[in-house]
Design an enzyme around this catalytic site. Structure first.
Site, short mmCIF file in Angstrom:
data_model
loop_
_atom_site.label_atom_id
_atom_site.label_comp_id
_atom_site.label_asym_id
_atom_site.label_seq_id
_atom_site.Cartn_x
_atom_site.Cartn_y
_atom_site.Cartn_z
N GLY A 296 -4.35 6.05 3.25
CA GLY A 296 -3.30 5.04 3.16
C GLY A 296 -3.01 4.39 4.50
O GLY A 296 -2.88 3.15 4.58
N ILE B 191 0.86 -1.18 0.00
CA ILE B 191 0.00 0.00 0.00
C ILE B 191 0.90 1.23 0.00
O ILE B 191 1.78 1.36 0.85
CB ILE B 191 -0.94 0.02 1.23
CG1 ILE B 191 -1.77 -1.27 1.27
CG2 ILE B 191 -1.84 1.25 1.21
CD1 ILE B 191 -2.44 -1.53 2.59
N GLY C 179 -3.95 9.45 6.72
CA GLY C 179 -5.16 9.45 5.92
C GLY C 179 -5.62 8.09 5.44
O GLY C 179 -5.54 7.09 6.16
N TYR D 217 -5.41 18.24 -10.67
CA TYR D 217 -5.74 17.00 -9.97
C TYR D 217 -6.67 16.14 -10.82
O TYR D 217 -6.45 14.93 -10.98
CB TYR D 217 -6.39 17.36 -8.64
CG TYR D 217 -6.73 16.18 -7.76
CD1 TYR D 217 -5.74 15.47 -7.09
CD2 TYR D 217 -8.05 15.78 -7.58
CE1 TYR D 217 -6.04 14.41 -6.27
CE2 TYR D 217 -8.37 14.71 -6.75
CZ TYR D 217 -7.36 14.03 -6.10
OH TYR D 217 -7.68 12.97 -5.29
N SER E 60 1.51 7.13 5.30
CA SER E 60 1.91 7.85 6.51
C SER E 60 0.71 8.46 7.24
O SER E 60 0.80 8.75 8.44
CB SER E 60 2.94 8.94 6.18
OG SER E 60 2.38 9.90 5.30
#
Length: 287
Positions: free
Chosen positions: A14, A6, A12, A150, A10
């Site tokens: 994830g 994954i 959020g 984005y 670090s």
């Protein structure tokens, strides 16, 4: 024990995904650019004795991805699930946002995913099994100012994923796209109302994010969906996540391109009224 890689773990989505997979019995390689910043994740790993290995990986770097995957294969041998979550965001009008910002977003959100996919496909193809889950966004199907950089990266990601799914299905490798709506993450909180732009969309779209985040949707909701997809048997390509994701996508699908452009090109008062009538959000005070 199944193995999952994954990226962007670090914090959020994830981090929550790494925890969800580990608690479900996976050995997790939690890849991130800066492991020194993963204090919260490290504390939970230690407290719960979770099978998570934190590994330094910069998805923007060919060499970093190559070295990281070499280490993972030496330790694990095979990878069952790849979750491409690492991402970044820059916002602003197309005129006012620098080219370096456009390049940075595309480098991480599109080319970074490609690097990881290319690193895992040969082994999955040999194993005739695997699951690749790419974390996109509703912005992967909806283009809004001031999120053009984005959105462009996520549109590219979804197009590539759709083609990849066609290539890999004969090898029994599932490819999935997860499309979160507005989730309570650090990235979402950075999209704020900002004065000073020549374009009203920059200010008022930030107000929409701020209003939505007053009723925050936790990143764990997305993590649970990712784990469900990995553990399931479905070949469904796209998976909207969050209470606003499907409504946003359905709303956009109900409009012609010209209607969508007109909706976003109107003056502030008409836009505020449309948002309130459609979604029940009053963003005037925030703006």
């Amino acid at each position: 024990m199944k193995t999952a890689i994954i990226t962007g773990t670090s914090k959020g989505i994830g981090m929550e995904t790494a925890l969800a997979f580990a608690r479900a019995g996976y050995k997790v390689f939690a890849a991130m650019r800066n492991p020194d910043g993963a204090t919260a994740l490290k504390e939970i790993i230690q407290k719960e004795s979770l099978p998570i290995v934190i590994i330094q990986m910069d998805v923007d770097s060919d060499e970093s991805v190559r070295q990281s995957f070499n280490v993972i294969y030496q330790e694990s041998g095979t990878v069952d699930v790849l979750v491409n979550n690492a991402g970044t965001e820059r916002h602003g009008s197309i005129e006012e946002l620098g080219l370096a910002d456009f390049r940075a977003v595309m480098e991480t959100n599109y080319f970074g995913v490609l690097r990881c996919i290319k690193a895992v496909i040969p082994q999955m193809r040999t194993s005739q099994s695997g699951c690749i889950i790419n974390i996109s966004s509703v912005a992967g199907q909806i283009a809004n100012s001031p999120l053009s950089a984005y959105s462009a990266s996520k549109f590219a990601l979804e197009s590539m994923s759709e083609a990849l799914a066609q290539e890999l299905k004969p090898f029994n490798i599932r490819v999935m796209i997860v499309q979160p709506g507005i989730i309570n993450t650090e990235m979402a909180h950075k999209v704020k109302a900002e004065k000073g732009s020549s374009y009203p969309q920059v200010n008022r779209f930030g107000s929409l994010f701020e209003a939505s985040l007053k009723n925050p949707v936790p990143p764990s909701l997305v993590a649970e969906k990712i784990l469900e997809i990995a553990n399931g048997q479905s070949w469904q390509l796209r998976h909207p996540v969050g209470p606003d994701a499907s409504p946003f996508l359905g709303w956009r699908a109900s409009l012609t391109d010209e209607q969508w452009i007109d909706f976003n090109a109107v003056d502030d008062e008409d836009w505020f009224n449309s948002v309130q009538n459609t979604f029940g959000l009053d963003v005037r005070q925030i703006s």
